[in-house]
Each structure stands twice: as structure tokens, then as C-alpha cells.
Design a protein around this motif. Sequence first.
Motif, short mmCIF file in Angstrom:
data_model
loop_
_atom_site.label_atom_id
_atom_site.label_comp_id
_atom_site.label_asym_id
_atom_site.label_seq_id
_atom_site.Cartn_x
_atom_site.Cartn_y
_atom_site.Cartn_z
N LEU A 167 2.38 18.10 -9.31
CA LEU A 167 2.06 17.18 -10.39
C LEU A 167 1.96 15.75 -9.87
N VAL A 168 1.42 14.88 -10.72
CA VAL A 168 1.40 13.44 -10.47
C VAL A 168 2.03 12.77 -11.69
N ALA A 169 3.13 12.06 -11.48
CA ALA A 169 3.80 11.35 -12.57
C ALA A 169 3.33 9.90 -12.60
N PHE A 170 3.15 9.35 -13.80
CA PHE A 170 2.69 7.97 -13.93
C PHE A 170 3.30 7.33 -15.17
N GLY A 171 3.35 6.02 -15.15
CA GLY A 171 3.88 5.28 -16.29
C GLY A 171 3.58 3.81 -16.14
N SER A 172 3.71 3.06 -17.22
CA SER A 172 3.39 1.62 -17.18
C SER A 172 4.19 0.86 -18.22
N LEU B 276 2.90 -3.62 -15.33
CA LEU B 276 3.28 -2.94 -14.11
C LEU B 276 3.00 -1.46 -14.29
N SER B 277 2.23 -0.89 -13.36
CA SER B 277 1.89 0.53 -13.41
C SER B 277 2.48 1.23 -12.20
N LEU B 278 3.11 2.38 -12.44
CA LEU B 278 3.75 3.16 -11.39
C LEU B 278 3.17 4.57 -11.38
N SER B 279 3.02 5.14 -10.19
CA SER B 279 2.57 6.53 -10.07
C SER B 279 3.16 7.12 -8.80
N LYS B 280 3.43 8.43 -8.85
CA LYS B 280 4.02 9.11 -7.70
C LYS B 280 3.62 10.58 -7.73
N PRO B 281 3.08 11.09 -6.63
CA PRO B 281 2.77 12.52 -6.56
C PRO B 281 4.04 13.34 -6.38
N ILE C 153 2.17 12.83 -17.18
CA ILE C 153 1.99 13.63 -15.98
C ILE C 153 0.56 14.12 -15.92
N GLY C 154 0.08 14.32 -14.70
CA GLY C 154 -1.26 14.85 -14.50
C GLY C 154 -1.22 16.01 -13.51
N TYR C 155 -2.20 16.90 -13.63
CA TYR C 155 -2.24 18.07 -12.76
C TYR C 155 -3.69 18.38 -12.43
N LYS D 57 0.84 -1.19 0.00
CA LYS D 57 0.00 0.00 0.00
C LYS D 57 0.88 1.25 0.00
N ALA D 58 0.60 2.16 -0.91
CA ALA D 58 1.39 3.39 -1.02
C ALA D 58 0.83 4.46 -0.10
N GLY D 59 1.70 5.37 0.32
CA GLY D 59 1.27 6.46 1.18
C GLY D 59 2.44 7.37 1.48
N GLY D 60 2.10 8.60 1.90
CA GLY D 60 3.15 9.55 2.26
C GLY D 60 4.02 9.98 1.10
N GLY D 61 3.47 10.03 -0.10
CA GLY D 61 4.25 10.47 -1.25
C GLY D 61 5.13 9.40 -1.86
N THR D 62 4.99 8.13 -1.43
CA THR D 62 5.79 7.06 -2.01
C THR D 62 5.24 6.63 -3.37
N THR D 63 6.03 5.88 -4.10
CA THR D 63 5.62 5.41 -5.42
C THR D 63 4.62 4.27 -5.30
N SER D 64 3.50 4.39 -5.98
CA SER D 64 2.49 3.34 -5.99
C SER D 64 2.79 2.35 -7.10
N LYS D 65 2.73 1.06 -6.77
CA LYS D 65 3.01 0.01 -7.74
C LYS D 65 1.80 -0.92 -7.83
N ILE D 66 1.30 -1.13 -9.04
CA ILE D 66 0.15 -2.00 -9.27
C ILE D 66 0.50 -2.99 -10.37
N LEU D 67 0.36 -4.27 -10.05
CA LEU D 67 0.57 -5.33 -11.03
C LEU D 67 -0.77 -5.73 -11.64
N SER D 68 -0.78 -6.04 -12.91
CA SER D 68 -2.03 -6.38 -13.59
C SER D 68 -1.83 -7.56 -14.53
#
Length: 351
Positions: free
Chosen positions: A222-227, A213-218, A268-270, A169-180
Motif C-alpha cells: 500500500l501507499v499511505a498519504f495524508g495532509s 504539509l503533505s506526507l506519503s510513505k510506501p 491509502i492507495g493500492y 528528496k525521499a527515497g528507499g521507502g522513506t516518508t515524502s514531505k511536500i510543503l505547499s
Amino acid sequence: MTRRLHILPLLVFAVLFSSVALCDESQEVQQLKEKLQVLEERLSQMEKENDIRKELQTTEEEKKGSTEDVLSAAGRAYTLMREGALGLEYSFRYTGYTYDAIVEASRVEHNAMHSITNAVLVEYPHKDNLTLSMNVPFVYKKNSSSSSSAKDVTDLGDVSFSAQWQPVKAGGGTTSKILSGSLIVPTGRSPYKIDSATEISTGSGGYAVSAGLSLSKPIDPLVAFGSLLYQHGFDITGLNYKTGTQGEAGVYLSEVQPGDTYSLSMGIGYSLSYKVSLNLSYQYSYSMKTHYDWVGIDDTRSEATMSSTFSVGTGWNLSPRRSVNVKLNFGLTNNDPDFSVLVRVPFEFDL
């Protein structure tokens, strides 16, 4: 009498001294009151400014909600559903592709292909970190050219079953990792079981699996994301696909070995406000060669292909549980459609 005359000046002096002392004390008290009043005014002003800062300051919960809204608008791969809810999403996609081909020295043929896909996605969160989903598309296609009559079709597309898992589980500004992972079932009209001269396919014709594999980090603001995505298509066997005069000569396609596909996306998202978000992304994919096994002639294979797309998306929060996400995709290579537009409307119901 003489003694009283000596005491009188002393009394007068004492009275005058007391008056002066009282006067000085009164002035000091007044000054202290004024200073206290100034301090109270400043303290009141500081409390007001502090209240304003608190109102303007985004709480951790609000930041998390804003990040989830941005990622949800960017794509389904970056978010999970909360446990105890059922998700239902309707999506509409239009894809347009046109090109000109020189048929003869004095004639240019114009070709246009249009595709409209209406899809229903059902999501079920088995746990907070595991979401299962099923996507059912309904496809309408129309192909036209200046040298022949138009062809169109309306049919079911390929149904897919997917699972998304977040190991930590991601939190505190850490990188979120989701496997699909996904399984694609060939429920659509196969391109190897139609008459290509008069019909159009709505599916791939074979089973396929994918892993990503999907990654995202605030990164405030901005919010950066990639997969990363890998897709493998299983061999399509038992075919008896004939084309034109080759079919009359006993030549037919018996097996297709699809090439694997590797995909990369980043963006990136804003959050423009609590209701509107904007995202920019880029997608690249590389498909390996596909082998075709023929009966009656030598086997053939297609060359590897590349696909490159730039996307601009936006998300609109109509209510705490209702939003509309729109994305425009622009093809950057000859293998890509000129453009496509995707509209997603997710719904959420408590169980």
C-alpha cells in the motif's frame, strides 16, 4: 615349455582383470555422465526459475513509478513534476446538493443546487523539488426550488497561484514531505456584489492564502498519504451590499471577516496493476466563525462549521505520459454536498 604353461594362466588372469576393470570404469563413466546430465537439467531449471523471478520482481524504478501513479491519482498535493517538462491538466467537477425545507404546515419546498466546474491547471517545475502552478476555473451553477424560478450563471471562478516544495528528496521507502502554499484571487463573481434573489455567485469575494504539509510513505503493497492545510481569508472591505427591505431602510453590509479554516485528510492507495490504481481517503475541515459588519443594525456572525467527506478514487494509465484520474466524494454532514465527481486528465510536454 613348462615355463610357458606357468605364464599362460597369469596372462589369462591379467586379461580378465583388465576387462573387468575397463568394464567397471565404463560403468563409472556412464554414471558420471548421467549425474552430470541431471545436474545440467537442474541448473537449467534453476536458471529458468530465476529468470521468471526477475521478470515478476518489481524493480526500484518500477516501484517508484507505481507509487507516483498511486499518489497522482490520490491528489496533486502528493507529487511534483520533473524538471524539463511543462504540465497541463484539465479537470471536470460536478457537485450536486438537494434538500427539503418546510415552508408551511402543508407545504414542503424542494431545493436543488448543481455546479459544474471546468478548470485548466498549468504547472511549471522550476527545479526538481519546486513546482509552480496556476489554476483557472470556469463555473456553471444552477439553483432551483419548487416555489420559485431557477437561477443559473456561467462565469469565471477564483483563480489560484500555488507552489509546492520538497525540502528533502525521499527515497528507499522513506516518508515524502511536500510543503505547499497558495494565493486565491477573487476573480469570480462575488456573493457580496450581486442580487441574491436573482443571481448566483461563482467566487468567494475576497483574497485568501493557504499553507499545507503533505506526507506519503510506501508500505508495501500500500501507499499511505495524508495532509494538513490552513487557510486564511483576508477581510473584505468597502462593501455596500444590501438585501431586501433592509437596503431600502439604509441598512447594508460594509465588511466581512472570514473565519480561518483547518483541514485534515488521510488515506491509502493500492496499485491493482501497472495500469490501474485505487485509493480511499477521508477529509475533515473546521471553519471558524465569520463576522459581518453592518451599517444601520448590529453586527452579526455565523457559527463555526464542520465539513466531512469520504472519497473513492481510481487512476487509469492510458500510456506512459497519459492518465485519467476519477474521484467520487460523498458528504457526511449537512454542510456538505450530497456527492461530487472529479475527473482529472493531466498532460506532460518536454521543454
